[in-house]
Design a protein around this motif. Structure first.
Motif, PDB file in Angstrom:
ATOM      1  N   MET A  10      26.831 -19.030 -11.233  1.00 16.52           N
ATOM      2  CA  MET A  10      26.782 -19.464  -9.841  1.00 16.52           C
ATOM      3  C   MET A  10      28.089 -20.181  -9.504  1.00 16.52           C
ATOM      4  N   VAL A  11      28.695 -19.822  -8.368  1.00 20.78           N
ATOM      5  CA  VAL A  11      29.934 -20.451  -7.926  1.00 20.78           C
ATOM      6  C   VAL A  11      29.729 -21.001  -6.523  1.00 20.78           C
ATOM      7  N   LYS A  12      30.489 -22.043  -6.191  1.00 28.10           N
ATOM      8  CA  LYS A  12      30.418 -22.635  -4.860  1.00 28.10           C
ATOM      9  C   LYS A  12      31.114 -21.702  -3.877  1.00 28.10           C
ATOM     10  N   ASP A  13      30.467 -21.457  -2.738  1.00 26.11           N
ATOM     11  CA  ASP A  13      31.004 -20.546  -1.737  1.00 26.11           C
ATOM     12  C   ASP A  13      30.773 -21.145  -0.364  1.00 26.11           C
ATOM     13  N   TRP A  26      30.042 -23.722   9.296  1.00 31.10           N
ATOM     14  CA  TRP A  26      30.301 -23.396   7.903  1.00 31.10           C
ATOM     15  C   TRP A  26      29.416 -24.266   7.024  1.00 31.10           C
ATOM     16  N   VAL A  27      28.775 -23.651   6.045  1.00 36.70           N
ATOM     17  CA  VAL A  27      27.956 -24.373   5.078  1.00 36.70           C
ATOM     18  C   VAL A  27      28.411 -23.985   3.675  1.00 36.70           C
ATOM     19  N   CYS A  32      25.642 -16.284  -6.656  1.00 36.01           N
ATOM     20  CA  CYS A  32      25.708 -15.680  -7.981  1.00 36.01           C
ATOM     21  C   CYS A  32      26.788 -14.610  -8.005  1.00 36.01           C
ATOM     22  N   MET A  33      27.602 -14.623  -9.046  1.00 36.66           N
ATOM     23  CA  MET A  33      28.667 -13.631  -9.195  1.00 36.66           C
ATOM     24  C   MET A  33      28.114 -12.262  -9.599  1.00 36.66           C
ATOM     25  N   HIS A  39      21.976 -19.674  -3.246  1.00 34.46           N
ATOM     26  CA  HIS A  39      21.101 -20.838  -3.421  1.00 34.46           C
ATOM     27  C   HIS A  39      21.578 -21.921  -2.462  1.00 34.46           C
ATOM     28  N   ASP A  40      20.766 -22.160  -1.446  1.00 34.97           N
ATOM     29  CA  ASP A  40      21.054 -23.164  -0.436  1.00 34.97           C
ATOM     30  C   ASP A  40      19.879 -24.132  -0.421  1.00 34.97           C
ATOM     31  N   PRO A  41      20.117 -25.443  -0.404  1.00 35.74           N
ATOM     32  CA  PRO A  41      19.000 -26.391  -0.426  1.00 35.74           C
ATOM     33  C   PRO A  41      18.011 -26.200   0.726  1.00 35.74           C
ATOM     34  N   VAL A  42      18.475 -25.867   1.913  1.00 42.02           N
ATOM     35  CA  VAL A  42      17.569 -25.672   3.056  1.00 42.02           C
ATOM     36  C   VAL A  42      16.723 -24.424   2.852  1.00 42.02           C
TER      37      VAL A  42
END
Length: 85
Positions: A10-13, A26-27, A32-33, A39-42
């Motif tokens: 998993m990478v930050k995007d 923008w969020v 996943c690569m 994966h977003d908390p909301v």
């Protein structure tokens, strides 16, 4: 962190969230690569708040012969064939 679907990296995007009333924002989320799962908390909170779908059993008749006599066929105007001249 590993992906909950495929155990990939998993990478930050940064993602664009389109909202109908206020434009877009923008969020940041984890993506996943391997499979592209985000994966977003909301989103995770909404998934947990929704009740799990109930599985409904399906009854299937078992037999050697096909049972076509109970099926109704409704033919519309597209089934009319004109004779060729």
């Amino acid at each position: 962190m590993s992906c909950s679907r495929c155990c990939g990296l998993m990478v930050k995007d940064n993602l664009m969230d389109f909202d109908g009333t206020s434009g877009h924002t923008w969020v940041s989320a984890l993506r996943c690569m391997n499979c592209g799962h985000v994966h977003d908390p909301v989103m995770e909170q909404n998934r947990r708040a929704r009740p799990a779908p109930r599985l409904v059993p399906v009854l299937v008749a078992v037999g050697d012969e096909a049972d076509y006599h109970d099926d109704e066929v409704h033919l519309g105007i597209e089934s009319i064939v004109a004779q060729a001249a």
